[in-house]
Design a protein around this motif. Structure first.
Motif, PDB file in Angstrom:
ATOM      1  N   GLU A  29      -5.103  16.701  -1.132  1.00  0.00           N
ATOM      2  CA  GLU A  29      -5.701  15.418  -1.503  1.00  0.00           C
ATOM      3  C   GLU A  29      -4.825  14.281  -0.977  1.00  0.00           C
ATOM      4  N   ILE A  30      -5.435  13.329  -0.306  1.00  0.00           N
ATOM      5  CA  ILE A  30      -4.723  12.155   0.191  1.00  0.00           C
ATOM      6  C   ILE A  30      -5.176  10.969  -0.647  1.00  0.00           C
ATOM      7  N   GLU A  31      -4.239  10.412  -1.389  1.00  0.00           N
ATOM      8  CA  GLU A  31      -4.534   9.327  -2.313  1.00  0.00           C
ATOM      9  C   GLU A  31      -3.952   8.017  -1.778  1.00  0.00           C
ATOM     10  N   ILE A  32      -4.759   6.946  -1.835  1.00  0.00           N
ATOM     11  CA  ILE A  32      -4.330   5.620  -1.399  1.00  0.00           C
ATOM     12  C   ILE A  32      -4.195   4.744  -2.646  1.00  0.00           C
ATOM     13  N   ARG A  33      -3.076   4.016  -2.717  1.00  0.00           N
ATOM     14  CA  ARG A  33      -2.858   3.098  -3.836  1.00  0.00           C
ATOM     15  C   ARG A  33      -2.500   1.718  -3.304  1.00  0.00           C
ATOM     16  N   GLU A  34      -2.903   0.697  -4.062  1.00  0.00           N
ATOM     17  CA  GLU A  34      -2.585  -0.686  -3.725  1.00  0.00           C
ATOM     18  C   GLU A  34      -1.822  -1.292  -4.895  1.00  0.00           C
ATOM     19  N   LYS A  35      -0.808  -2.069  -4.576  1.00  0.00           N
ATOM     20  CA  LYS A  35      -0.019  -2.707  -5.619  1.00  0.00           C
ATOM     21  C   LYS A  35      -0.717  -3.982  -6.064  1.00  0.00           C
ATOM     22  N   LYS A  36      -1.038  -4.034  -7.358  1.00  0.00           N
ATOM     23  CA  LYS A  36      -1.697  -5.203  -7.944  1.00  0.00           C
ATOM     24  C   LYS A  36      -0.930  -5.586  -9.204  1.00  0.00           C
ATOM     25  N   GLU A  37      -0.367  -6.778  -9.183  1.00  0.00           N
ATOM     26  CA  GLU A  37       0.380  -7.297 -10.335  1.00  0.00           C
ATOM     27  C   GLU A  37       1.443  -6.314 -10.815  1.00  0.00           C
ATOM     28  N   LYS A  38       2.267  -5.852  -9.911  1.00  0.00           N
ATOM     29  CA  LYS A  38       3.398  -4.954 -10.191  1.00  0.00           C
ATOM     30  C   LYS A  38       2.993  -3.576 -10.683  1.00  0.00           C
ATOM     31  N   LYS A  39       1.740  -3.185 -10.439  1.00  0.00           N
ATOM     32  CA  LYS A  39       1.252  -1.866 -10.839  1.00  0.00           C
ATOM     33  C   LYS A  39       0.484  -1.248  -9.675  1.00  0.00           C
ATOM     34  N   TRP A  40       0.716   0.040  -9.410  1.00  0.00           N
ATOM     35  CA  TRP A  40       0.011   0.741  -8.338  1.00  0.00           C
ATOM     36  C   TRP A  40      -1.316   1.254  -8.870  1.00  0.00           C
ATOM     37  N   GLU A  41      -2.415   0.852  -8.199  1.00  0.00           N
ATOM     38  CA  GLU A  41      -3.758   1.284  -8.586  1.00  0.00           C
ATOM     39  C   GLU A  41      -4.401   2.065  -7.451  1.00  0.00           C
ATOM     40  N   LYS A  42      -5.064   3.146  -7.809  1.00  0.00           N
ATOM     41  CA  LYS A  42      -5.758   3.974  -6.822  1.00  0.00           C
ATOM     42  C   LYS A  42      -6.953   3.193  -6.257  1.00  0.00           C
ATOM     43  N   LYS A  55       1.580  16.622  -8.375  1.00  0.00           N
ATOM     44  CA  LYS A  55       2.620  17.201  -7.525  1.00  0.00           C
ATOM     45  C   LYS A  55       2.531  16.504  -6.163  1.00  0.00           C
ATOM     46  N   VAL A  56       3.486  15.615  -5.891  1.00  0.00           N
ATOM     47  CA  VAL A  56       3.480  14.805  -4.676  1.00  0.00           C
ATOM     48  C   VAL A  56       4.328  15.494  -3.612  1.00  0.00           C
ATOM     49  N   ILE A  57       3.706  15.785  -2.458  1.00  0.00           N
ATOM     50  CA  ILE A  57       4.415  16.424  -1.347  1.00  0.00           C
ATOM     51  C   ILE A  57       5.130  15.371  -0.508  1.00  0.00           C
ATOM     52  N   GLU A  58       4.396  14.303  -0.155  1.00  0.00           N
ATOM     53  CA  GLU A  58       4.956  13.222   0.663  1.00  0.00           C
ATOM     54  C   GLU A  58       4.392  11.894   0.173  1.00  0.00           C
ATOM     55  N   LYS A  59       5.146  10.807   0.462  1.00  0.00           N
ATOM     56  CA  LYS A  59       4.720   9.469   0.089  1.00  0.00           C
ATOM     57  C   LYS A  59       5.107   8.508   1.216  1.00  0.00           C
ATOM     58  N   TYR A  60       4.200   7.600   1.561  1.00  0.00           N
ATOM     59  CA  TYR A  60       4.432   6.611   2.613  1.00  0.00           C
ATOM     60  C   TYR A  60       4.073   5.234   2.079  1.00  0.00           C
ATOM     61  N   LEU A  61       4.868   4.230   2.426  1.00  0.00           N
ATOM     62  CA  LEU A  61       4.638   2.855   1.984  1.00  0.00           C
ATOM     63  C   LEU A  61       4.363   1.955   3.186  1.00  0.00           C
ATOM     64  N   TYR A  62       3.403   1.010   3.016  1.00  0.00           N
ATOM     65  CA  TYR A  62       2.999   0.124   4.101  1.00  0.00           C
ATOM     66  C   TYR A  62       2.740  -1.284   3.595  1.00  0.00           C
ATOM     67  N   TYR A 110       0.825  -1.208   0.000  1.00  0.00           N
ATOM     68  CA  TYR A 110       0.000   0.000   0.000  1.00  0.00           C
ATOM     69  C   TYR A 110       0.860   1.259   0.000  1.00  0.00           C
ATOM     70  N   MET A 111       0.310   2.321  -0.576  1.00  0.00           N
ATOM     71  CA  MET A 111       1.003   3.606  -0.637  1.00  0.00           C
ATOM     72  C   MET A 111       0.019   4.728  -0.347  1.00  0.00           C
ATOM     73  N   ILE A 112       0.470   5.706   0.425  1.00  0.00           N
ATOM     74  CA  ILE A 112      -0.284   6.949   0.633  1.00  0.00           C
ATOM     75  C   ILE A 112       0.511   8.048  -0.051  1.00  0.00           C
ATOM     76  N   ARG A 113      -0.173   8.853  -0.856  1.00  0.00           N
ATOM     77  CA  ARG A 113       0.474  10.011  -1.483  1.00  0.00           C
ATOM     78  C   ARG A 113      -0.298  11.263  -1.103  1.00  0.00           C
ATOM     79  N   ILE A 114       0.421  12.311  -0.707  1.00  0.00           N
ATOM     80  CA  ILE A 114      -0.178  13.611  -0.421  1.00  0.00           C
ATOM     81  C   ILE A 114       0.025  14.462  -1.665  1.00  0.00           C
ATOM     82  N   LEU A 115      -1.070  14.888  -2.282  1.00  0.00           N
ATOM     83  CA  LEU A 115      -1.014  15.611  -3.552  1.00  0.00           C
ATOM     84  C   LEU A 115      -1.367  17.085  -3.367  1.00  0.00           C
ATOM     85  N   ASP A 116      -0.652  17.915  -4.111  1.00  0.00           N
ATOM     86  CA  ASP A 116      -0.890  19.357  -4.092  1.00  0.00           C
ATOM     87  C   ASP A 116      -1.050  19.850  -5.528  1.00  0.00           C
TER      88      ASP A 116
END
Length: 72
Positions: A55-68, A27-34, A9-15
């Motif tokens: 904007e706080i965006e959550i992504r999940e890794k599915k088959e080597k690709k990050w999906e929102k 424009k990504v301010i910060e990124k966190y991986l879990y 999982y990934m959290i991205r803070i967007l501006d």
């Protein structure tokens, strides 16, 4: 080796957006991986307080690709 390979999982803070060489990107301010969803949800709640106007965006890794994804 890519550092994001071991995370699910990934959290991205967007501006907003920015242009680079004629293309528009987030424009990504910060990124966190879990690896665990509960830890991600804790951090998301903390970031909502820290960045109420971003904007706080959550992504999940599915088959080597990050999906929102959307969490309730």
């Amino acid at each position: 080796m890519n550092l994001t390979e071991n995370y699910k999982y990934m959290i991205r803070i967007l501006d907003g957006k920015e242009k680079y060489e004629g293309k528009e990107y987030d424009k990504v301010i910060e990124k966190y991986l879990y690896n665990s969803l509960p830890r991600l949800e804790e951090k998301r709640d903390e970031l909502k307080l820290k960045y109420p106007d971003k904007e706080i965006e959550i992504r999940e890794k599915k088959e080597k690709k990050w999906e929102k994804i959307i969490l309730s």
